[in-house]
Design a protein around this motif. Sequence first.
Motif, PDB file in Angstrom:
ATOM      1  N   ASN A   1      -0.623  16.341  -4.756  1.00 49.38           N
ATOM      2  CA  ASN A   1      -0.873  15.685  -3.465  1.00 49.38           C
ATOM      3  C   ASN A   1       0.424  15.327  -2.725  1.00 49.38           C
ATOM      4  OD1 ASN A   1       0.120  13.473  -4.812  1.00 49.38           O
ATOM      5  ND2 ASN A   1      -1.758  12.272  -4.724  1.00 49.38           N
ATOM      6  N   LYS A   2       1.536  15.903  -3.139  1.00 45.46           N
ATOM      7  CA  LYS A   2       2.848  15.558  -2.612  1.00 45.46           C
ATOM      8  C   LYS A   2       2.925  15.677  -1.091  1.00 45.46           C
ATOM      9  CE  LYS A   2       7.722  16.465  -2.923  1.00 45.46           C
ATOM     10  NZ  LYS A   2       8.770  17.304  -3.333  1.00 45.46           N
ATOM     11  N   SER A   3       2.510  16.794  -0.521  1.00 46.63           N
ATOM     12  CA  SER A   3       2.659  16.983   0.927  1.00 46.63           C
ATOM     13  C   SER A   3       1.767  16.016   1.708  1.00 46.63           C
ATOM     14  CB  SER A   3       2.359  18.433   1.318  1.00 46.63           C
ATOM     15  OG  SER A   3       1.031  18.766   0.986  1.00 46.63           O
ATOM     16  N   THR A   4       0.576  15.765   1.221  1.00 47.86           N
ATOM     17  CA  THR A   4      -0.334  14.835   1.906  1.00 47.86           C
ATOM     18  C   THR A   4       0.223  13.412   1.834  1.00 47.86           C
ATOM     19  OG1 THR A   4      -2.208  16.197   1.257  1.00 47.86           O
ATOM     20  CG2 THR A   4      -2.688  13.968   1.990  1.00 47.86           C
ATOM     21  N   VAL A   5       0.664  12.996   0.638  1.00 47.40           N
ATOM     22  CA  VAL A   5       1.190  11.643   0.453  1.00 47.40           C
ATOM     23  C   VAL A   5       2.484  11.465   1.241  1.00 47.40           C
ATOM     24  CG1 VAL A   5       2.145  10.030  -1.237  1.00 47.40           C
ATOM     25  CG2 VAL A   5       0.048  11.268  -1.756  1.00 47.40           C
ATOM     26  N   ASP A   6       3.345  12.496   1.244  1.00 43.27           N
ATOM     27  CA  ASP A   6       4.598  12.398   2.010  1.00 43.27           C
ATOM     28  C   ASP A   6       4.323  12.190   3.495  1.00 43.27           C
ATOM     29  OD1 ASP A   6       6.129  12.581  -0.251  1.00 43.27           O
ATOM     30  OD2 ASP A   6       6.725  14.675   0.048  1.00 43.27           O
ATOM     31  N   ALA A   7       3.350  12.883   4.028  1.00 47.49           N
ATOM     32  CA  ALA A   7       2.982  12.713   5.438  1.00 47.49           C
ATOM     33  C   ALA A   7       2.445  11.297   5.684  1.00 47.49           C
ATOM     34  CB  ALA A   7       1.946  13.758   5.844  1.00 47.49           C
ATOM     35  N   GLU A   8       1.606  10.819   4.745  1.00 50.35           N
ATOM     36  CA  GLU A   8       1.065   9.460   4.875  1.00 50.35           C
ATOM     37  C   GLU A   8       2.182   8.417   4.772  1.00 50.35           C
ATOM     38  OE1 GLU A   8      -1.897   9.142   1.829  1.00 50.35           O
ATOM     39  OE2 GLU A   8      -3.348  10.365   2.926  1.00 50.35           O
ATOM     40  N   LEU A   9       3.148   8.664   3.876  1.00 54.03           N
ATOM     41  CA  LEU A   9       4.267   7.726   3.712  1.00 54.03           C
ATOM     42  C   LEU A   9       5.160   7.717   4.952  1.00 54.03           C
ATOM     43  CD1 LEU A   9       5.284   8.247  -0.025  1.00 54.03           C
ATOM     44  CD2 LEU A   9       4.220   6.232   1.004  1.00 54.03           C
ATOM     45  N   GLN A  10       5.338   8.878   5.547  1.00 56.90           N
ATOM     46  CA  GLN A  10       6.146   8.945   6.757  1.00 56.90           C
ATOM     47  C   GLN A  10       5.459   8.145   7.876  1.00 56.90           C
ATOM     48  OE1 GLN A  10       7.120  12.880   8.140  1.00 56.90           O
ATOM     49  NE2 GLN A  10       8.504  12.127   9.696  1.00 56.90           N
ATOM     50  N   THR A  11       4.168   8.315   8.019  1.00 57.34           N
ATOM     51  CA  THR A  11       3.399   7.572   9.025  1.00 57.34           C
ATOM     52  C   THR A  11       3.450   6.071   8.721  1.00 57.34           C
ATOM     53  OG1 THR A  11       1.911   9.454   9.312  1.00 57.34           O
ATOM     54  CG2 THR A  11       1.127   7.316  10.086  1.00 57.34           C
ATOM     55  N   ALA A  12       3.284   5.718   7.454  1.00 54.50           N
ATOM     56  CA  ALA A  12       3.334   4.309   7.048  1.00 54.50           C
ATOM     57  C   ALA A  12       4.723   3.718   7.316  1.00 54.50           C
ATOM     58  CB  ALA A  12       2.973   4.166   5.574  1.00 54.50           C
ATOM     59  N   GLY A  13       5.775   4.489   7.074  1.00 56.59           N
ATOM     60  CA  GLY A  13       7.145   4.028   7.323  1.00 56.59           C
ATOM     61  C   GLY A  13       7.370   3.744   8.802  1.00 56.59           C
TER      62      GLY A  13
ATOM     63  N   GLU B   1       0.832  -1.208   0.000  1.00 56.58           N
ATOM     64  CA  GLU B   1       0.000   0.000   0.000  1.00 56.58           C
ATOM     65  C   GLU B   1       0.868   1.261   0.000  1.00 56.58           C
ATOM     66  OE1 GLU B   1      -2.542  -0.375   3.422  1.00 56.58           O
ATOM     67  OE2 GLU B   1      -3.683  -2.037   2.548  1.00 56.58           O
ATOM     68  N   ALA B   2       1.942   1.245   0.787  1.00 56.99           N
ATOM     69  CA  ALA B   2       2.839   2.404   0.837  1.00 56.99           C
ATOM     70  C   ALA B   2       3.531   2.603  -0.516  1.00 56.99           C
ATOM     71  CB  ALA B   2       3.866   2.229   1.952  1.00 56.99           C
ATOM     72  N   ASN B   3       3.944   1.514  -1.137  1.00 53.90           N
ATOM     73  CA  ASN B   3       4.581   1.607  -2.458  1.00 53.90           C
ATOM     74  C   ASN B   3       3.611   2.139  -3.500  1.00 53.90           C
ATOM     75  OD1 ASN B   3       7.081   0.705  -1.571  1.00 53.90           O
ATOM     76  ND2 ASN B   3       6.636  -1.436  -2.043  1.00 53.90           N
ATOM     77  N   GLU B   4       2.356   1.737  -3.402  1.00 58.12           N
ATOM     78  CA  GLU B   4       1.325   2.209  -4.327  1.00 58.12           C
ATOM     79  C   GLU B   4       1.104   3.717  -4.159  1.00 58.12           C
ATOM     80  OE1 GLU B   4      -1.101   1.875  -7.501  1.00 58.12           O
ATOM     81  OE2 GLU B   4       0.109   0.249  -6.683  1.00 58.12           O
ATOM     82  N   LYS B   5       1.067   4.173  -2.913  1.00 57.99           N
ATOM     83  CA  LYS B   5       0.912   5.615  -2.650  1.00 57.99           C
ATOM     84  C   LYS B   5       2.091   6.392  -3.239  1.00 57.99           C
ATOM     85  CE  LYS B   5      -1.875   5.536   1.520  1.00 57.99           C
ATOM     86  NZ  LYS B   5      -2.001   5.912   2.913  1.00 57.99           N
ATOM     87  N   LEU B   6       3.281   5.830  -3.093  1.00 54.47           N
ATOM     88  CA  LEU B   6       4.474   6.493  -3.615  1.00 54.47           C
ATOM     89  C   LEU B   6       4.404   6.598  -5.139  1.00 54.47           C
ATOM     90  CD1 LEU B   6       7.249   7.728  -2.987  1.00 54.47           C
ATOM     91  CD2 LEU B   6       8.210   5.431  -3.165  1.00 54.47           C
ATOM     92  N   ARG B   7       3.930   5.563  -5.801  1.00 54.08           N
ATOM     93  CA  ARG B   7       3.811   5.572  -7.264  1.00 54.08           C
ATOM     94  C   ARG B   7       2.770   6.587  -7.732  1.00 54.08           C
ATOM     95  NH1 ARG B   7       4.676  -0.360  -7.772  1.00 54.08           N
ATOM     96  NH2 ARG B   7       2.700  -0.440  -6.699  1.00 54.08           N
ATOM     97  N   ASN B   8       1.707   6.765  -6.961  1.00 53.44           N
ATOM     98  CA  ASN B   8       0.611   7.665  -7.359  1.00 53.44           C
ATOM     99  C   ASN B   8       0.809   9.095  -6.844  1.00 53.44           C
ATOM    100  OD1 ASN B   8      -0.740   5.609  -8.688  1.00 53.44           O
ATOM    101  ND2 ASN B   8      -1.823   4.977  -6.842  1.00 53.44           N
TER     102      ASN B   8
END
Length: 192
Positions: free
Chosen positions: A85-97, A73-80
């Motif tokens: 939506n960069k700042s929102t996705v980056d925050a979500e990726l940081q939380t996912a990490g 799911e995290a990899n999919e968010k990174l691809r999309n």
Amino acid sequence: MKNLFRSVALVAVIFLGTQYVSAQQKIGHINADEIFQMTAEFKTANEQLRTLNDAKTKELQGMYEVFQQKQTEANEKLRNRSEANKSTVDAELQTAGQELQTMEQRIQEVQRVAQEDLQKKQQELLTPIQTKVMNAINAVAKDKGFAYVLDTSNGNVIYFQGGEDISADVKTKLGIAANATPATPAVAPATR
């Protein structure tokens, strides 16, 4: 002079007597691991260990599958991710990490505890069986007048010829059928 002759004669008699007694000592051999694995108690304990091992493995596999799903799911968010939506996705990726790192640590901890639990259960179940087998070996050796019994299962005996294999007598003492086959251990044995 006479005392010296008597002393020498006495030493010679003692020496020859010792040599005669040493030559008369009986030596037997046994494959203790094989006997151990043929006992009914071992087969029961082995099944309990196999069941426990399977349950721990299943638990860890479930945890790892959830970890892989979250990682996908995290990899999919990174691809999309896009500029919009960069700042929102980056925050979500940081939380996912952080979540993935915590999950990985938890998996490692559960794996460590599972290993300890298996070793503890193995020790608890197998020690009484080992004691029983050793007592039977000692009893048979004593009954048959053996001075030494060599264990061929541990690989320390490179060559043996002669001696008497006391396996059949120990099997009889433990109530193991003559044609019994050893069970394959469910988990690697702890140090015996």
